[in-house]
Scaffold this motif. Structure first.
Motif, mmCIF file in Angstrom:
data_model
loop_
_atom_site.group_PDB
_atom_site.id
_atom_site.type_symbol
_atom_site.label_atom_id
_atom_site.label_comp_id
_atom_site.label_asym_id
_atom_site.label_seq_id
_atom_site.Cartn_x
_atom_site.Cartn_y
_atom_site.Cartn_z
ATOM 1 N N VAL A 102 0.842 -1.200 0.000
ATOM 2 C CA VAL A 102 0.000 0.000 0.000
ATOM 3 C C VAL A 102 0.873 1.244 0.000
ATOM 4 O O VAL A 102 0.584 2.217 -0.697
ATOM 5 C CB VAL A 102 -0.971 -0.002 1.205
ATOM 6 C CG1 VAL A 102 -1.737 1.290 1.303
ATOM 7 C CG2 VAL A 102 -1.920 -1.195 1.113
ATOM 8 N N ALA A 103 1.961 1.211 0.766
ATOM 9 C CA ALA A 103 2.886 2.347 0.802
ATOM 10 C C ALA A 103 3.424 2.630 -0.601
ATOM 11 O O ALA A 103 3.441 3.782 -1.051
ATOM 12 C CB ALA A 103 4.027 2.067 1.765
ATOM 13 N N GLN A 104 3.836 1.605 -1.301
ATOM 14 C CA GLN A 104 4.378 1.785 -2.645
ATOM 15 C C GLN A 104 3.302 2.270 -3.622
ATOM 16 O O GLN A 104 3.581 3.077 -4.511
ATOM 17 C CB GLN A 104 5.023 0.486 -3.139
ATOM 18 C CG GLN A 104 6.260 0.093 -2.353
ATOM 19 C CD GLN A 104 7.300 1.189 -2.262
ATOM 20 O OE1 GLN A 104 7.594 1.880 -3.224
ATOM 21 N NE2 GLN A 104 7.856 1.376 -1.067
ATOM 22 N N GLU A 105 2.072 1.801 -3.471
ATOM 23 C CA GLU A 105 0.969 2.265 -4.318
ATOM 24 C C GLU A 105 0.708 3.759 -4.110
ATOM 25 O O GLU A 105 0.458 4.491 -5.070
ATOM 26 C CB GLU A 105 -0.300 1.466 -4.035
ATOM 27 C CG GLU A 105 -0.249 0.047 -4.543
ATOM 28 C CD GLU A 105 -1.413 -0.803 -4.084
ATOM 29 O OE1 GLU A 105 -2.299 -0.308 -3.343
ATOM 30 O OE2 GLU A 105 -1.439 -1.994 -4.448
ATOM 31 N N LEU A 106 0.768 4.211 -2.860
ATOM 32 C CA LEU A 106 0.577 5.636 -2.575
ATOM 33 C C LEU A 106 1.687 6.470 -3.207
ATOM 34 O O LEU A 106 1.423 7.521 -3.791
ATOM 35 C CB LEU A 106 0.536 5.893 -1.069
ATOM 36 C CG LEU A 106 -0.761 5.538 -0.371
ATOM 37 C CD1 LEU A 106 -0.584 5.603 1.137
ATOM 38 C CD2 LEU A 106 -1.871 6.462 -0.818
ATOM 39 N N ILE A 107 2.899 5.996 -3.099
ATOM 40 C CA ILE A 107 4.028 6.717 -3.685
ATOM 41 C C ILE A 107 3.823 6.859 -5.193
ATOM 42 O O ILE A 107 3.972 7.939 -5.754
ATOM 43 C CB ILE A 107 5.356 6.003 -3.352
ATOM 44 C CG1 ILE A 107 5.673 6.178 -1.860
ATOM 45 C CG2 ILE A 107 6.493 6.536 -4.204
ATOM 46 C CD1 ILE A 107 6.790 5.300 -1.352
ATOM 47 N N LYS A 108 3.441 5.765 -5.838
ATOM 48 C CA LYS A 108 3.223 5.800 -7.293
ATOM 49 C C LYS A 108 2.033 6.671 -7.657
ATOM 50 O O LYS A 108 2.070 7.402 -8.640
ATOM 51 C CB LYS A 108 2.998 4.386 -7.824
ATOM 52 C CG LYS A 108 4.253 3.562 -7.875
ATOM 53 C CD LYS A 108 3.958 2.175 -8.371
ATOM 54 C CE LYS A 108 5.183 1.294 -8.246
ATOM 55 N NZ LYS A 108 4.895 -0.113 -8.547
#
Length: 117
Positions: A102-108
């Motif tokens: 989820v953290a990586q999805e938010l960053i993207k």
């Protein structure tokens, strides 16, 4: 416990937070913490903000305001924010880490500068 920090300078990072959370999260948001449930995040995710951010005239957080739905109701999010999750506990609700995916999805999704962990 991991959370995604988004600053008013549009920088994003994944950080670890230690107990007591009110102190470690408060250090990042710059004061007393307030937990909000923005329109742009589905449960169990939540956003930690500075409770007195508007009174302190903190700068606008564009990503936080977008997640909060400021464009619909006009109430902005100011100051640095932390995105985490919540879960039910015997004494009420607890703040817990945000999964790495989820953290990586938010960053993207926000394509913020400085997107590193």
């Amino acid at each position: 416990m991991k959370g995604v920090v988004i600053t008013t300078a549009d920088e994003v990072s994944v950080r670890d937070f230690a107990a007591p959370l009110n102190k470690s999260l408060g250090a990042v948001v710059g004061g007393y913490i307030e937990l909000v449930h923005p329109q742009g995040l589905q449960p169990p995710y939540c956003m930690i903000v500075n409770e007195e951010g508007l009174l302190k005239d903190l700068p606008l957080n564009r990503a936080g305001s977008l997640l909060y739905g400021t464009q619909f109701h006009g109430s902005p999010i100011v100051g640095d924010i932390v995105i985490m999750a919540e879960k039910s506990a015997p004494e009420g609700r607890d703040i817990v880490d945000i999964p790495e995916k989820v953290a990586q999805e938010l960053i993207k999704a926000f394509k913020l500068k400085g997107a590193e962990q």
